[in-house]
Structures are given as structure tokens and as C-alpha cells.
Design an enzyme around this catalytic site. Sequence first.
Site, PDB file in Angstrom:
ATOM      1  N   GLU A   1       0.838  -1.217   0.000  1.00 51.03           N
ATOM      2  CA  GLU A   1       0.000   0.000   0.000  1.00 51.03           C
ATOM      3  C   GLU A   1       0.866   1.257   0.000  1.00 51.03           C
ATOM      4  O   GLU A   1       0.540   2.247  -0.665  1.00 51.03           O
ATOM      5  CB  GLU A   1      -0.950  -0.013   1.202  1.00 51.03           C
ATOM      6  CG  GLU A   1      -2.031  -1.082   1.061  1.00 51.03           C
ATOM      7  CD  GLU A   1      -3.019  -1.068   2.217  1.00 51.03           C
ATOM      8  OE1 GLU A   1      -2.591  -1.380   3.353  1.00 51.03           O
ATOM      9  OE2 GLU A   1      -4.203  -0.738   2.004  1.00 51.03           O
TER      10      GLU A   1
ATOM     11  N   GLU B   1      -3.686  -9.675   3.370  1.00 54.75           N
ATOM     12  CA  GLU B   1      -4.443  -9.409   4.594  1.00 54.75           C
ATOM     13  C   GLU B   1      -5.549 -10.430   4.847  1.00 54.75           C
ATOM     14  O   GLU B   1      -5.857 -10.771   5.988  1.00 54.75           O
ATOM     15  CB  GLU B   1      -5.060  -8.001   4.547  1.00 54.75           C
ATOM     16  CG  GLU B   1      -4.057  -6.866   4.686  1.00 54.75           C
ATOM     17  CD  GLU B   1      -3.450  -6.425   3.366  1.00 54.75           C
ATOM     18  OE1 GLU B   1      -3.533  -7.176   2.371  1.00 54.75           O
ATOM     19  OE2 GLU B   1      -2.878  -5.314   3.340  1.00 54.75           O
TER      20      GLU B   1
HETATM   21  N1  COA Z   1       4.536  -7.698  11.641  1.00 53.48           N
HETATM   22  C1  COA Z   1       5.255  -8.081  12.710  1.00 53.48           C
HETATM   23  N2  COA Z   1       6.132  -9.105  12.696  1.00 53.48           N
HETATM   24  C2  COA Z   1       6.281  -9.759  11.532  1.00 53.48           C
HETATM   25  C3  COA Z   1       5.564  -9.429  10.376  1.00 53.48           C
HETATM   26  C4  COA Z   1       4.654  -8.344  10.457  1.00 53.48           C
HETATM   27  N3  COA Z   1       3.934  -7.942   9.404  1.00 53.48           N
HETATM   28  N4  COA Z   1       5.910 -10.263   9.383  1.00 53.48           N
HETATM   29  C5  COA Z   1       6.834 -11.098   9.900  1.00 53.48           C
HETATM   30  N5  COA Z   1       7.051 -10.786  11.190  1.00 53.48           N
HETATM   31  C6  COA Z   1       8.008 -11.431  12.113  1.00 53.48           C
HETATM   32  C7  COA Z   1       7.725 -12.901  12.311  1.00 53.48           C
HETATM   33  O1  COA Z   1       6.793 -13.090  13.351  1.00 53.48           O
HETATM   34  C8  COA Z   1       9.090 -13.421  12.655  1.00 53.48           C
HETATM   35  O2  COA Z   1       9.332 -13.061  13.994  1.00 53.48           O
HETATM   36  P1  COA Z   1      10.167 -14.017  14.958  1.00 53.48           P
HETATM   37  O3  COA Z   1      11.512 -14.111  14.342  1.00 53.48           O
HETATM   38  O4  COA Z   1      10.105 -13.342  16.265  1.00 53.48           O
HETATM   39  O5  COA Z   1       9.420 -15.331  14.923  1.00 53.48           O
HETATM   40  C9  COA Z   1      10.022 -12.581  11.804  1.00 53.48           C
HETATM   41  O6  COA Z   1       9.268 -11.409  11.472  1.00 53.48           O
HETATM   42  C10 COA Z   1      10.471 -13.242  10.522  1.00 53.48           C
HETATM   43  O7  COA Z   1       9.328 -13.718   9.829  1.00 53.48           O
HETATM   44  P2  COA Z   1       9.339 -15.118   9.068  1.00 53.48           P
HETATM   45  O8  COA Z   1       7.997 -15.317   8.486  1.00 53.48           O
HETATM   46  O9  COA Z   1       9.849 -16.158   9.979  1.00 53.48           O
HETATM   47  O10 COA Z   1      10.432 -14.829   7.960  1.00 53.48           O
HETATM   48  P3  COA Z   1      10.458 -15.221   6.426  1.00 53.48           P
HETATM   49  O11 COA Z   1      11.686 -14.626   5.886  1.00 53.48           O
HETATM   50  O12 COA Z   1      10.181 -16.687   6.277  1.00 53.48           O
HETATM   51  O13 COA Z   1       9.175 -14.494   5.737  1.00 53.48           O
HETATM   52  C11 COA Z   1       7.674 -12.684   5.235  1.00 53.48           C
HETATM   53  C12 COA Z   1       9.103 -13.106   5.676  1.00 53.48           C
HETATM   54  C13 COA Z   1       7.607 -11.185   5.287  1.00 53.48           C
HETATM   55  C14 COA Z   1       7.385 -13.171   3.808  1.00 53.48           C
HETATM   56  C15 COA Z   1       6.642 -13.328   6.177  1.00 53.48           C
HETATM   57  O14 COA Z   1       7.018 -13.051   7.498  1.00 53.48           O
HETATM   58  C16 COA Z   1       5.237 -12.837   6.000  1.00 53.48           C
HETATM   59  O15 COA Z   1       4.536 -13.310   5.127  1.00 53.48           O
HETATM   60  N6  COA Z   1       4.806 -11.894   6.874  1.00 53.48           N
HETATM   61  C17 COA Z   1       3.448 -11.437   6.914  1.00 53.48           C
HETATM   62  C18 COA Z   1       3.175 -10.495   5.791  1.00 53.48           C
HETATM   63  C19 COA Z   1       1.766  -9.997   5.873  1.00 53.48           C
HETATM   64  O16 COA Z   1       0.832 -10.748   5.993  1.00 53.48           O
HETATM   65  N7  COA Z   1       1.633  -8.692   5.786  1.00 53.48           N
HETATM   66  C20 COA Z   1       0.363  -8.085   5.838  1.00 53.48           C
HETATM   67  C21 COA Z   1       0.125  -7.627   7.218  1.00 53.48           C
HETATM   68  S1  COA Z   1      -1.450  -6.848   7.301  1.00 53.48           S
END
Ligand code: COA
Length: 720
Positions: A110, A130
Site C-alpha cells: 500500500e 491481509e
Molecule cells: N509484523 C510483525 N512481525 C512480523 C511481520 C509483520 N507484518 N511479518 C513477519 N514478522 C516477524 C515474524 O513473526 C518473525 O518473527 P520471529 O523471528 O520473532 O518469529 C520474523 O518477522 C520473521 O518472519 P518469518 O515469516 O519467519 O520470515 P520469512 O523470511 O520466512 O518471511 C515474510 C518473511 C515477510 C514473507 C513473512 O514473514 C510474511 O509473510 N509476513 C506477513 C506479511 C503480511 O501478511 N503482511 C500483511 C500484514 S497486514
Amino acid sequence: MPDMPAAEAVSCRLHGEVLLVTIANPPVNALSANVRRGLLAAIDAAEANPDVRAVLITGAGRNFIAGSDIREFGQPPQPPSLPDVCSRIEACGKPVAAAIHGAALGGGLEVALAAHYRLAAAGARLGLPEVLLGLMPGAGGTQRATRLIGAAAALDLMLSGRHVDAAEAHALGLVDRLVDPSESSGDIQEQGLAYVRQLLSAQAPVRRTRDAAGLADRQAGRAAIAAARAATGKKSRGLFSPPKILEAVEAALDLPFDDALRLERKLFLQCMDSPQRAGLIHAFFAEREVLKTPAIHHQTRNANTTLRAIGSVGVVGGGTMGAGIAAAVLDAGLPVTMIERDAAALARGRAHIETIYDGLIAKGRLSADGKAAVMARFSGSLAYDALAQADLVIEAVFEDMAVKQAVFAQLDRVCKPGAVLATNTSYLDIDAIAAGVSRPADVLGLHFFSPANIMKLLEIVTPAKVAADVLTTAFEFARKLGKTPVRAGVCDGFIGNRIFAAYRQAADRMMEDGASPYRIDDAMRGFGFPMGPFQVADLAGGDIGWAARKRRAATRNLQARQTRYVQIADRLCERGWFGQKTGRGYYAYPDGARSGAPSEEVEAIIAAERRRAGIVPRSFSDEEIVRRCLAAMINEGANVVHQGVALRPLDVDVVFLYGYGFPRYRGGPMKYADTLGLPRVLADIGEFGREDPLFWRPSPLLTGLVGRGANFASLNSRSG
Ligand code: COA
């Protein structure tokens, strides 16, 4: 170059005429309050500074921005809001570009959409996921994405939550430019700055996504919404946010931009307040938490957690489980040696594996060459000596202690020192299996779920003597297989099957008391399970449970006078009705049909059993069916945590989400219990216990938590 004032986590640096705004908020640059403040201040600074002609937003580390800070959800909101930040970026009077690498997801995309120009590096992942968290884009995403790429493509992204790569994002029109692959070794900031300089020299104007023409063809927009609405009705049964996403996209067609933004925000806040959002976010964190389990396991906490290298795997047994496990291991790129007792069984084992890959070829998901490459890693043998060099052996033979102990005696004889010896038993005592070999520290349970090459759950069952590095190695192996590992202690059924058995007992009792199995299945599907307990029984096959019941019959008879034992399943098994595979079970499956039809004969058998047991049938509402099934699951879940079979309530939740089809939006049985309130669950158990106090014995953990006014979540953060 003077540094500009900036809030923590967002730094600004002037590169010639371009203000480089870098977000550095590890681990994934989530849009926490300080990042939002920093972005707002950066745009204000850019606007105020006459030396700045354009702005470039980038992320430090491996990602652009992974989205809103999920940890802030459910907390009191802190200004500035993300919609305000995005509006400020879009309103900026100087061109703003975003240079995207890694994740640009949710709020991260966004922000990029609010910028005027977008560049993406190879390896970038863009999306609006989301919906997977029970939410919808709430900072202009529903409006800007729709205007930029049209309603059909935007709805696809928002309703599926899928990520697109840079090339697809470019083809969709989500980004303007891809980093030239020949320059991809360069860093994203350099690439971004070069891009912005080109924009400036071409005198590229401020170009606001709110004014983009993606909705020019309104008829196509309406058709896309209608099609998505029809598909969503089927696919997202019970989900709260998909209809809100559709409503917001409809508003993009019908309302002026600012009015539509206000509506989007209102709908977003409704999603934020929904229990589904809480359940899905619980699932998001729980599935990450279980991966860290070895570090907090009492046996490994202070231990040297070196890993044993797993470069080759043996699988003993070529039945459905053995073949599925072999395929899961082959898919992870590892070689597999399968052991069977004779040539015909080995040929069947190999054929089972080939059937899996042939299915993928038929669906166009694998080529014949691809299959050949996978099968080249497979070998079979009738001699255990072929496992002499295997780093890990997984036993998947018939579920019988003597048979398994005989296999382990062979493994003990042939396997090299340090090989990990695993059993895929679903119920048997792994301590007893380990006791039969000279190296019990190398033995543990790897409990796969069927079909093993597809189901994500892997229970890692830890007998008393297992070595710390074996346990850690098993978690690493699960990760390599793309599985979600959950640590479980040894007991009858471990975490999942033990709790499922309690659920089945509650369902069996209701069936005997008057509810038809079809009604019970229907009620549980209404709760959100893809299948009810009797459909599951038919799919899994009644013979294994029957064998276990016969095994336990001696001890059961001793308790029979107190414990209620529903015999309906035995009556079906005695007729050879084991479910789908025999064409009959609780349902009838004529001519190999995969979905069953209710059977009057089964109803008659049930009626006869009720008479035999002297039961006057009564009716159950769907609500009561769900309440009883869930209370049984939750209570046994509490026992499993209380006895240390599961480390925390969240481990139970992950087992049920990944292995048993528990509706993810409810977070798992323990999260659901917290949502209901534990006093209510305890009151239900008390009420049901009036008629059957032996089955409905409240777990001491549940009673204790209610006494302290605490919930299951309070046990999720403890460190083991
Ligand atoms: N907010 C807060 N913490 C987040 C986060 C977010 N949007 N996205 C990831 N994290 C945290 C995870 O909880 C993890 O924390 P930890 O190490 O304490 O367990 C850390 O970041 C790493 O995330 P992880 O998923 O293990 O790493 P990855 O490299 O495999 O994947 C992403 C990275 C960004 C692809 C994946 O974390 C993801 O899909 N995140 C959510 C994205 C999302 O849905 N965004 C929309 C939010 S409305």
C-alpha cells in the site's frame, strides 16, 4: 550531503536532488508506529526542502516492507495511521518512487502504491495477503490497486492473498519497471536512485494512483466483481473479510475516491474487531513459534545443539504411509532407500510412489523428465544392509509392537553409529521401541499424517532417552521437508490422535444418544471443519482403530462397569465396513464414489445398538453437538498440556490446524476456548458430566486456570 532529521527506524539522506528514505525496522521492516511517523516526517521534510526534487523510498535488509506490524493489532491505535501516511505520500508535490526488493506485502504494498512510481528487483514478492489474517487492505489498497490494475486482478490478489513475483507484478501493471537483470548484483538503493534520476531527467510528473485509469471499463469491473462474488461464496465459506473486500472494490466503481477510502477504513476496522482476525493472527504466530521449540525444550536448553547431517534416508515399509513419506523426502531433494520384505511388496511400494508423481503429471504440475529425475534418487532393497550408510531411517510398517521391534532390531544391527532411527507409529509406546535397541538415544518418533507428501503436520515424538541433537536434527529435517513440526511427548495417540479420540468419543456418545452421524458431521462442517468425525473415520479406515480397540479390550472389560463403551463402530467393522476403501462405512460409497451417501442400514444398526443399550433417543441441536465436541477436544487438549505431552496450548492449536482441518480462522481448539472464555467451557463440562461423570472429568489445568482467572494464552509464552 547533510542528513535530514528523521524519526528512529526511518533514515533520510540527500543524494544530489533525491531524498533517499530508508526504512530499517528489523526483522522485516513492518510498519510500526515509529516507521509511520518517520515516513510522514520524511515526506514533510522533502516537501519543505527546496534542494529536494524527488523522493525514493526503500527498505534496508532483505525486504522492502512486509506489512503492517501485526504485533500492534488489537492494541490501542497510535497515530499517524497508515491511511494518513499513504495519503501524505500520494499528495506529495514532488515525485515519489518506491524501489522494491524482497517482500512488499499488505501495508508495504500500500505504501508502494501510494508512491508515484515503482521499481522492483528480481526476487521481489508483492501481495495483499491481509485476507489470510482475517483482514483486508485498509490504507487505500482496495482503491489504489483496483485503479492501477483493474478490478479482476486486484480482487484476485486480495481474495487469494497470493504473492506475485516481480515479473508478474510488472505484467499486471503493479510496478513500472524491473531492475535490469544484468545489473541485479547492484544494490537496490543504487538501482532506485538511478531510476529516479532518469525520471527527473525525463521530467516525469507527479503521477497519483488515485487518478489511474484501471476502472475506465466499468462494465468489465462489474463483471469481475460479480464473478469474484460467486466464486467467493463457495471458496471462502464462513470467512468474514472476503465480502468486505468485494464491498470495498464495488465502492471503487461507485464512489468518489475519498468517500471510498472512508468506507474502506470502516470495513477494515470491522475486520480488525472480528474474532476471525484474532484466530488467524494467533495461527500466524503459533506456526512460527513451534519452529523454535527445540531451543526451549528442557532436554536441549543448555545442550550443545549441533545437528547430525541428513544426506540420505531409509524408509522401511512401502504401504501408503511409507510411500507418502518416501515421496516427501524425495521432494526435498534427498535420496531414499526403501526396504520391503519381498519383491512383490517392494514393487507395490515403488508403484505407490510412482502413482503420486503420475498424478502430478496428469495435472500438468510435473513433466515426465521431472518424475524421472525424482525417481533416480529412489532405490529399493529387500536387505536391511542397504541401510548401512543411511543417516536417518524412518520405519513405517504395520502398527504392531512386535513387528516394529523386529524392524528396530534389524536397524540396530545394520545402521552406522549416529544414524537417527525414527518410527512413524501413531499410537505405540516409543519408549518401549527405544528400549529394544542398543542405542535408545538415537530413537524418536516422526509421526507423519496421511497423505504424508501433502499434509504439513509432523509430530516429533520424544521418548525419554532421546539425545538433544537427535531432536534438533528432527526439527531441521522437518523444515527441509517443508513440514510444520510440533514436539509431542510419548502417550497413547501423542497430541493429535489422543485429542481426536476424545472428540470421537463425544461424537460416538451423541450418536448413541440420538444424533445421527450425518447430523453430527453436518454440524461440525458448519463449525468450519472440512469433514465431520464420521467422514474422517471413513476416510482413515475403521480397521486400525478396531484393531486398537480389540487390543485394549482386556483392560477395558475390567473397567466396563464404570466406563461407557459405544459399540456402533465395532458393529460396522464386524461387517467389513471399514469406510471408503471397502465401499461402506458410516456412509455408502457405491462404485468407488469419493463422497459418501447416508445409509439407512447404518441408521438401523445404530437404532438396534440404542435399543441394546437401553437408550431412549433424544435430539441434539447443531449448537449442542458443536459445544460437546469442542468441550471434549478442549478438555483433552488441557490434559495433554498439563501432562507435558504438548509444550504449550499453541502446540495443540498447530496440530489441529495442520493435521485435522480445524478452521484456521478460529485459531485452534485452545485459542477457541479462550475466545469462548474458559469459565464457560468448564461450565459446559460440568453440565455434561451430570450424565457421564467419568468421561466428562474437567482437566486439572482447566480448573486451575479458571480458578486463577487466567486463560490458555497465558501459558503460551512460558519458556518450557
Ligand atoms: N509484523 C510483525 N512481525 C512480523 C511481520 C509483520 N507484518 N511479518 C513477519 N514478522 C516477524 C515474524 O513473526 C518473525 O518473527 P520471529 O523471528 O520473532 O518469529 C520474523 O518477522 C520473521 O518472519 P518469518 O515469516 O519467519 O520470515 P520469512 O523470511 O520466512 O518471511 C515474510 C518473511 C515477510 C514473507 C513473512 O514473514 C510474511 O509473510 N509476513 C506477513 C506479511 C503480511 O501478511 N503482511 C500483511 C500484514 S497486514
